[in-house]
Design an enzyme around this catalytic site. Structure first.
Site, PDB file in Angstrom:
ATOM      1  N   GLY A 311      25.818  28.943 -56.422  1.00 43.68           N
ATOM      2  CA  GLY A 311      25.065  28.756 -55.192  1.00 43.68           C
ATOM      3  C   GLY A 311      24.738  30.032 -54.449  1.00 43.68           C
ATOM      4  O   GLY A 311      24.450  31.079 -55.039  1.00 43.68           O
ATOM      5  N   SER A 312      24.820  29.968 -53.111  1.00 40.64           N
ATOM      6  CA  SER A 312      24.249  30.986 -52.234  1.00 40.64           C
ATOM      7  C   SER A 312      24.930  32.343 -52.283  1.00 40.64           C
ATOM      8  O   SER A 312      24.450  33.284 -51.645  1.00 40.64           O
ATOM      9  CB  SER A 312      24.256  30.468 -50.796  1.00 40.64           C
ATOM     10  OG  SER A 312      23.423  29.326 -50.665  1.00 40.64           O
ATOM     11  N   VAL A 313      26.056  32.479 -52.991  1.00 40.11           N
ATOM     12  CA  VAL A 313      26.644  33.819 -53.133  1.00 40.11           C
ATOM     13  C   VAL A 313      25.676  34.754 -53.850  1.00 40.11           C
ATOM     14  O   VAL A 313      25.815  35.979 -53.776  1.00 40.11           O
ATOM     15  CB  VAL A 313      27.990  33.760 -53.890  1.00 40.11           C
ATOM     16  CG1 VAL A 313      29.022  32.982 -53.090  1.00 40.11           C
ATOM     17  CG2 VAL A 313      27.827  33.176 -55.278  1.00 40.11           C
ATOM     18  N   PHE A 314      24.659  34.197 -54.550  1.00 41.80           N
ATOM     19  CA  PHE A 314      23.670  35.000 -55.256  1.00 41.80           C
ATOM     20  C   PHE A 314      22.611  35.597 -54.316  1.00 41.80           C
ATOM     21  O   PHE A 314      21.906  36.528 -54.696  1.00 41.80           O
ATOM     22  CB  PHE A 314      22.960  34.137 -56.311  1.00 41.80           C
ATOM     23  CG  PHE A 314      23.575  34.189 -57.678  1.00 41.80           C
ATOM     24  CD1 PHE A 314      22.943  34.840 -58.724  1.00 41.80           C
ATOM     25  CD2 PHE A 314      24.793  33.587 -57.931  1.00 41.80           C
ATOM     26  CE1 PHE A 314      23.519  34.884 -59.994  1.00 41.80           C
ATOM     27  CE2 PHE A 314      25.369  33.622 -59.193  1.00 41.80           C
ATOM     28  CZ  PHE A 314      24.732  34.274 -60.228  1.00 41.80           C
TER      29      PHE A 314
END
Length: 593
Positions: A311-314
């Site tokens: 998810g949004s850790v990218f």
């Protein structure tokens, strides 16, 4: 020597002339010759007797001297000097970065039977069942009365059990010395160590071999006698590892998660300080892999073997690459009006966003639409190259046999849609260790690091540059903003300047598609954000808590507070002092009486 003639011609002629007897001259000379021979033989015999006497004297003197030495020395049992057993050899210890034992050897014994020598099968079987309740009387009795000549009873027994078997007194029950692998800390660092078992076995020895983790990866080193027993030094800190596992276990229970994992890594050297995966196991009694989904097995290493869409850790990767390429700046305004359609596929945010946001706000507020539009500027090729530079497209090279199996799952056709979804962490599955490596490389000043479980000495090796120092600094400021005013506000730890990014990804079903009520919640962080020393990544599998009777699964409510507690606990153990401003002036002050 001139030989004496028996009939000298001159004397014979003279004797004949004088009327003497020539035979008398021959007899006299023969007598004289025999006397000379006798004297020579006597002299030779006397010489031989003298030499023989001297030899006997020296022999008796040597024996007497040796007896005197033995009489004057302390008595001791004779010892046989022989080479080591070809099967058994001392396996080197494994220690943490401070020299504390993680794995060592223990001398023990095995128990085996020669059924043909069993005197009382019934008594022997009953006695063994009393000592080892897991054994069955019927099986032992059948063995002792059968035709087999040899069978193992127990591969390892304690000294107390050995004495109890001695007291049975049956000559058909025998013992063999051996070494066993001992993990004195139990389940701590179980997935790192892996475990060991017996290979080639004999009645008086056994070969200890690694079966997983670093025990198997470094098996040749640990068994090599040329190393003279030098221990294998890991980068792991035992105290930090134990604290991480304890806090992670509590967080997993509190968040009702199916599993959890956490990684602490030095951002400059890539040394893994702690790596935990729950549920875990005790390597002293390594379990058999259960049937079914391997994710449910305690042997499964979620931190390294588990590849997930995180998810949004990218999103920080997308923003940093666009800034590095000069496509945007932190203040560049991005159209975040949603939904954003690519063909028939809608891209939506998890909650209502403004129609326009800066790049900084896109990261701190975690906008999928804004990140997707930035990814479109970057394009497919450049995104692939950048992610590969960060190490996100290949298996990690960490020193574990399981590492090659943790291969990232890439889209079969890396299209523009793939670029869009990967920009916010969907469509590309990686392990937690991949994220730790990528965050360290991006945020340590912009040089790539390689994760390692071996303690490194000397100056850190500077890797290839992935972004400029300026871009790395801006990325750190964005992550600090996520914690101070964004989706990870529950991850703030006063005094440690935490920066990080939350990530909540729907969990895929085995048959394709995604669950509606199951997620992988992650929090990837650095501390301190202004000059990072360590990266922490924590992941929860299917977490869920209730707040005001509403189920909460997102990382901001689950992984972020757990990450904060981990940092609060381990930062002091890493030698980091909190930078907390105090309102009370320090020093000596005068007070009115």
């Amino acid at each position: 020597m001139t030989r004496r003639p028996l009939r000298p011609l001159a004397r014979i002629l003279k004797a004949r002339a004088e009327g003497g007897n020539p035979d008398a001259i021959e007899a006299e000379n023969l007598r004289l010759r025999h006397e000379e021979m006798r004297d020579k033989a006597r002299a030779r015999a006397e010489g031989r007797l003298v030499v023989l006497g001297a030899m006997f004297f020296l022999a008796f003197a040597t024996v007497g001297g040796r007896m005197g030495v033995l009489a004057a020395s302390e008595s001791s049992e004779p010892q046989v000097s022989a080479g080591g057993n070809p099967i058994i050899g001392t396996r080197a210890d494994i220690v943490d970065r401070n020299g504390r034992i993680l794995a060592t050897n223990l001398e023990t014994h095995s128990l085996y039977a020669h059924p043909q020598d069993i005197q009382n099968a019934e008594a022997a079987a009953r006695g063994l069942v009393e000592i080892f309740p897991e054994l069955k009387y019927e099986d032992l009795y059948e063995l002792f009365t059968g035709d087999r000549r040899f069978d193992w009873i127990r591969r390892e027994i304690s000294p107390e059990q050995m004495q109890a078997v001695h007291e049975i007194g049956d000559p058909g029950l025998l013992f063999g010395p051996r070494e066993m692998r001992l993990y004195p800390n139990g389940s701590v660092a179980a997935h790192i160590l892996g475990g060991a078992s017996y290979g080639t076995e004999g009645v008086s020895s056994a070969e200890v071999i690694g079966v997983a983790g670093v025990e198997k990866y470094f098996d040749n080193y640990l068994r090599d006698p040329a190393n003279e027993g030098a221990p294998l030094e890991l980068s792991v800190d035992l105290t930090v590892q134990a604290a991480v596992e304890r806090v992670l276990q509590g967080g997993m229970t509190l968040m009702n998660a199916k599993g959890a994992a956490a990684t602490v890594m030095n951002v400059h050297t890539g040394e893994v300080i702690a790596l935990a995966s729950l549920p875990d196991f005790d390597p002293n009694k390594r379990p058999v892999p259960p049937p079914g989904d391997r994710d449910d097995s305690p042997l499964f290493n979620r931190a390294m073997q588990g590849v997930y869409e995180l998810g949004s850790v990218f999103k920080i990767f997308t923003a940093a690459q666009a800034i590095e390429a000069g496509l945007v700046s932190p203040s560049t305004m991005i159209d975040t009006k949603g939904p954003f359609y690519w063909g028939r596929f809608p891209i939506r945010d998890s909650h209502r966003m403004p129609d326009e946001m800066s790049v900084f706000e896109v990261v701190t507020e975690s906008s999928n639409v804004g990140t997707a539009r930035i990814a479109q500027m970057i394009g497919v090729t450049r995104q692939q190259e950048f992610l590969r530079t960060l190490g996100l497209l290949d298996p990690t090279t960490v020193e574990m046999v399981e590492a090659p199996t943790a291969r990232p799952l890439l889209p079969p056709n890396w299209s523009e849609l793939s670029t869009i979804t990967i920009s916010y962490g969907h469509g590309l599955s990686v392990s937690q260790l991949h994220i730790a490596q990528a965050y360290a490389s991006l945020l340590n000043g912009g040089t790539r690091v390689t994760p390692t479980l071996v303690r490194r000495t000397g100056a850190p090796v500077v890797g290839e540059r992935v972004v400029s120092e300026q871009t790395s600094r801006v990325a750190r400021e964005m992550l600090r903003g996520v914690v101070t005013g964004g989706t990870a506000s529950l991850a703030d730890v006063p005094g440690y300047e935490v920066g990080g990014k939350t990530g909540t990804a729907d969990k895929p079903t085995p048959r394709g598609g995604y669950y509606d009520d199951r997620v992988i919640a992650s929090f990837a962080s650095i501390f301190p954000a202004s000059d990072p020393e360590y990266v922490l990544v924590v992941t929860l599998d299917e977490p869920m808590i209730s707040i005001l009777d509403e189920p909460r699964r997102t990382a901001g409510f689950t992984a972020a507070p757990l990450g904060a507690e981990l940092i609060r606990r381990v930062a002091p153990l890493l030698g980091m002092r909190p930078d907390v401003e105090t309102s009370v002036p320090l020093g000596v002050s005068l007070t009115a009486q």
